[in-house]
Design a protein around this motif. Structure first.
Motif, PDB file in Angstrom:
ATOM      1  N   GLY A   1       0.846  -1.181   0.000  1.00 10.84           N
ATOM      2  CA  GLY A   1       0.000   0.000   0.000  1.00 10.84           C
ATOM      3  C   GLY A   1       0.883   1.233   0.000  1.00 10.84           C
ATOM      4  N   SER A   2       0.708   2.095   0.992  1.00 12.94           N
ATOM      5  CA  SER A   2       1.541   3.299   1.092  1.00 12.94           C
ATOM      6  C   SER A   2       2.700   3.104   2.067  1.00 12.94           C
ATOM      7  N   THR A   3       2.868   1.875   2.572  1.00 13.91           N
ATOM      8  CA  THR A   3       3.942   1.588   3.517  1.00 13.91           C
ATOM      9  C   THR A   3       5.127   0.961   2.802  1.00 13.91           C
ATOM     10  N   LEU A   4       6.310   1.524   2.986  1.00 10.00           N
ATOM     11  CA  LEU A   4       7.521   0.933   2.419  1.00 10.00           C
ATOM     12  C   LEU A   4       7.916  -0.269   3.267  1.00 10.00           C
ATOM     13  N   ARG A   5       7.285  -1.399   2.943  1.00 10.11           N
ATOM     14  CA  ARG A   5       7.422  -2.592   3.781  1.00 10.11           C
ATOM     15  C   ARG A   5       8.734  -3.341   3.547  1.00 10.11           C
ATOM     16  N   TYR A   6       9.128  -3.469   2.282  1.00  8.35           N
ATOM     17  CA  TYR A   6      10.312  -4.268   1.943  1.00  8.35           C
ATOM     18  C   TYR A   6      11.373  -3.379   1.293  1.00  8.35           C
ATOM     19  N   LYS A   7      12.599  -3.577   1.677  1.00  4.19           N
ATOM     20  CA  LYS A   7      13.675  -2.701   1.208  1.00  4.19           C
ATOM     21  C   LYS A   7      14.829  -3.478   0.594  1.00  4.19           C
ATOM     22  N   ASN A   8      14.538  -4.683   0.130  1.00  2.00           N
ATOM     23  CA  ASN A   8      15.583  -5.489  -0.501  1.00  2.00           C
ATOM     24  C   ASN A   8      15.010  -6.288  -1.659  1.00  2.00           C
ATOM     25  N   VAL A   9      14.143  -5.654  -2.454  1.00  2.00           N
ATOM     26  CA  VAL A   9      13.484  -6.323  -3.568  1.00  2.00           C
ATOM     27  C   VAL A   9      14.279  -6.080  -4.848  1.00  2.00           C
ATOM     28  N   GLU A  10      14.823  -7.132  -5.412  1.00  3.04           N
ATOM     29  CA  GLU A  10      15.584  -7.009  -6.660  1.00  3.04           C
ATOM     30  C   GLU A  10      14.604  -7.009  -7.835  1.00  3.04           C
ATOM     31  N   ARG A  11      14.542  -5.897  -8.545  1.00  3.51           N
ATOM     32  CA  ARG A  11      13.568  -5.762  -9.632  1.00  3.51           C
ATOM     33  C   ARG A  11      14.225  -5.730 -11.013  1.00  3.51           C
ATOM     34  N   ILE A  12      15.515  -6.049 -11.068  1.00  2.87           N
ATOM     35  CA  ILE A  12      16.216  -6.209 -12.347  1.00  2.87           C
ATOM     36  C   ILE A  12      16.804  -7.613 -12.367  1.00  2.87           C
ATOM     37  N   LYS A  13      16.482  -8.375 -13.400  1.00  2.33           N
ATOM     38  CA  LYS A  13      16.931  -9.759 -13.503  1.00  2.33           C
ATOM     39  C   LYS A  13      17.519 -10.025 -14.890  1.00  2.33           C
ATOM     40  N   SER A  14      18.437 -10.981 -14.938  1.00  2.00           N
ATOM     41  CA  SER A  14      18.985 -11.424 -16.224  1.00  2.00           C
ATOM     42  C   SER A  14      18.092 -12.514 -16.794  1.00  2.00           C
ATOM     43  N   ILE A  15      17.869 -12.448 -18.108  1.00  2.62           N
ATOM     44  CA  ILE A  15      17.055 -13.434 -18.813  1.00  2.62           C
ATOM     45  C   ILE A  15      17.912 -14.036 -19.932  1.00  2.62           C
TER      46      ILE A  15
ATOM     47  N   ILE B   1       6.012 -13.810 -14.047  1.00  3.98           N
ATOM     48  CA  ILE B   1       6.624 -13.547 -15.358  1.00  3.98           C
ATOM     49  C   ILE B   1       7.993 -14.204 -15.446  1.00  3.98           C
ATOM     50  N   LEU B   2       8.777 -14.139 -14.373  1.00  5.57           N
ATOM     51  CA  LEU B   2      10.091 -14.784 -14.361  1.00  5.57           C
ATOM     52  C   LEU B   2       9.961 -16.294 -14.508  1.00  5.57           C
ATOM     53  N   ARG B   3       8.898 -16.875 -13.930  1.00  5.65           N
ATOM     54  CA  ARG B   3       8.664 -18.312 -14.095  1.00  5.65           C
ATOM     55  C   ARG B   3       8.359 -18.637 -15.552  1.00  5.65           C
ATOM     56  N   TYR B   4       7.525 -17.816 -16.191  1.00  4.64           N
ATOM     57  CA  TYR B   4       7.247 -18.004 -17.617  1.00  4.64           C
ATOM     58  C   TYR B   4       8.545 -17.979 -18.434  1.00  4.64           C
ATOM     59  N   LEU B   5       9.387 -17.005 -18.133  1.00  2.59           N
ATOM     60  CA  LEU B   5      10.613 -16.832 -18.907  1.00  2.59           C
ATOM     61  C   LEU B   5      11.614 -17.958 -18.648  1.00  2.59           C
ATOM     62  N   ASP B   6      11.663 -18.444 -17.408  1.00 10.91           N
ATOM     63  CA  ASP B   6      12.524 -19.592 -17.118  1.00 10.91           C
ATOM     64  C   ASP B   6      12.122 -20.787 -17.978  1.00 10.91           C
ATOM     65  N   GLU B   7      10.815 -21.050 -18.059  1.00 10.47           N
ATOM     66  CA  GLU B   7      10.331 -22.156 -18.879  1.00 10.47           C
ATOM     67  C   GLU B   7      10.657 -21.932 -20.352  1.00 10.47           C
ATOM     68  N   LEU B   8      10.514 -20.682 -20.814  1.00 14.34           N
ATOM     69  CA  LEU B   8      10.805 -20.363 -22.211  1.00 14.34           C
ATOM     70  C   LEU B   8      12.278 -20.584 -22.539  1.00 14.34           C
ATOM     71  N   ILE B   9      13.172 -20.135 -21.652  1.00 13.92           N
ATOM     72  CA  ILE B   9      14.605 -20.283 -21.883  1.00 13.92           C
ATOM     73  C   ILE B   9      15.004 -21.761 -21.867  1.00 13.92           C
ATOM     74  N   ILE B  10      14.451 -22.524 -20.929  1.00  9.74           N
ATOM     75  CA  ILE B  10      14.763 -23.959 -20.871  1.00  9.74           C
ATOM     76  C   ILE B  10      14.279 -24.660 -22.143  1.00  9.74           C
ATOM     77  N   TYR B  11      13.075 -24.345 -22.585  1.00  6.69           N
ATOM     78  CA  TYR B  11      12.535 -24.946 -23.808  1.00  6.69           C
ATOM     79  C   TYR B  11      13.407 -24.596 -25.008  1.00  6.69           C
ATOM     80  N   ASP B  12      13.857 -23.350 -25.071  1.00  9.65           N
ATOM     81  CA  ASP B  12      14.710 -22.935 -26.181  1.00  9.65           C
ATOM     82  C   ASP B  12      16.052 -23.663 -26.147  1.00  9.65           C
TER      83      ASP B  12
END
Length: 246
Positions: free
Chosen positions: A54-68, A86-97
């Motif tokens: 909500g309006s509370t800064l609850r978490y301060k260690n969220v990594e929002r940039i990932k390598s694909i 979305i990262l789970r979707y992409l993991d499956e896509l990369i493994i399939y590729d």
């Protein structure tokens, strides 16, 4: 069996079936702006590490940039749990590729196109993923940078931003970006934009990561903070001259 509510802290946030699948009905834990721009040797992305409940800064260690894969970086604003999906979707896509074993790998353009279809498909199911995504990468010497919105809107550009960054950071980028920027110049420009966002966006925190990708590979920095100054008169009395304010 009838639809049942899945309780995960609140009975309004998600619903599911007896199989345990869930849908995000409202974004709960969210991240703010992601910035990206091209520079002489590659592409650079930046984001803070805050997660707001909500309006509370609850978490301060969220990594929002990932390598694909080998050629792509992905940054996300919005609902953190949807980003994980979305990262789970992409993991499956990369493994399939990789299973094709044809010595080819997905590049940033392919990832961008894939995410565009995913976001548009989920929007059409009235089950959107509450994210805005920045996709950047380098493959075969070609730099690529694009953005995807939560309903499938998308574009490519030399610099992109999500959230408040669209309003506060992109004017700075338009004024100062040039095609042959060095890495140091690109970092300086992004840090200038991040500082403006830190001052003006209540959801931003002073803990950032910067990621770069070139033909040689990719690097995501350790978290760090920027030097700030809060003594501006406009900060001391922000409602001065604002008619009807408290």
């Amino acid at each position: 069996m009838e639809w049942a509510t899945v309780f995960s802290g609140s009975n309004e946030g998600s619903v599911g079936t007896e199989r345990g699948s869930e849908r995000t009905l409202n974004p709960y834990v969210t991240g703010t702006s992601v910035l990206g721009l091209k520079y002489k040797d590659g592409v650079i992305l930046a984001a803070d590490m805050g997660g707001s409940y909500g309006s509370t800064l609850r978490y301060k260690n969220v990594e929002r940039i990932k390598s694909i894969g080998k050629h792509t970086l992905l940054g996300a604003s919005g609902e953190v749990s949807d980003f994980q999906e979305i990262l789970r979707y992409l993991d499956e896509l990369i493994i399939y590729d990789n299973m094709w074993d044809d010595e080819n790998s997905l590049g940033p353009k392919e990832v961008h196109n894939y995410l565009t279809r995913v976001m548009y498909n989920r929007r059409n199911k009235f089950d959107p993923l509450f994210n805005s995504l920045v996709v950047g990468g380098v493959k075969n010497g070609q730099k690529y940078l694009g953005m995807v919105g939560m309903i499938g809107t998308h574009y490519e550009d030399n610099h992109v931003a999500t959230g408040f960054g669209n309003h506060l950071a992109r004017p700075l980028m338009r004024a100062e970006w040039h095609e042959d920027m060095s890495f140091e110049e690109a970092v300086k420009l992004l840090e200038k934009c991040l500082l403006v966002l830190l001052y003006r966006d209540r959801s931003a925190i002073n803990k950032f990561q910067i990621a770069k990708i070139t033909e040689e590979g990719m690097t995501i920095s350790e978290p760090y903070a920027l030097k700030t100054f809060w003594g501006f008169l406009a900060f001391q009395n922000p409602t001065k001259g604002a008619e009807g304010s408290w």
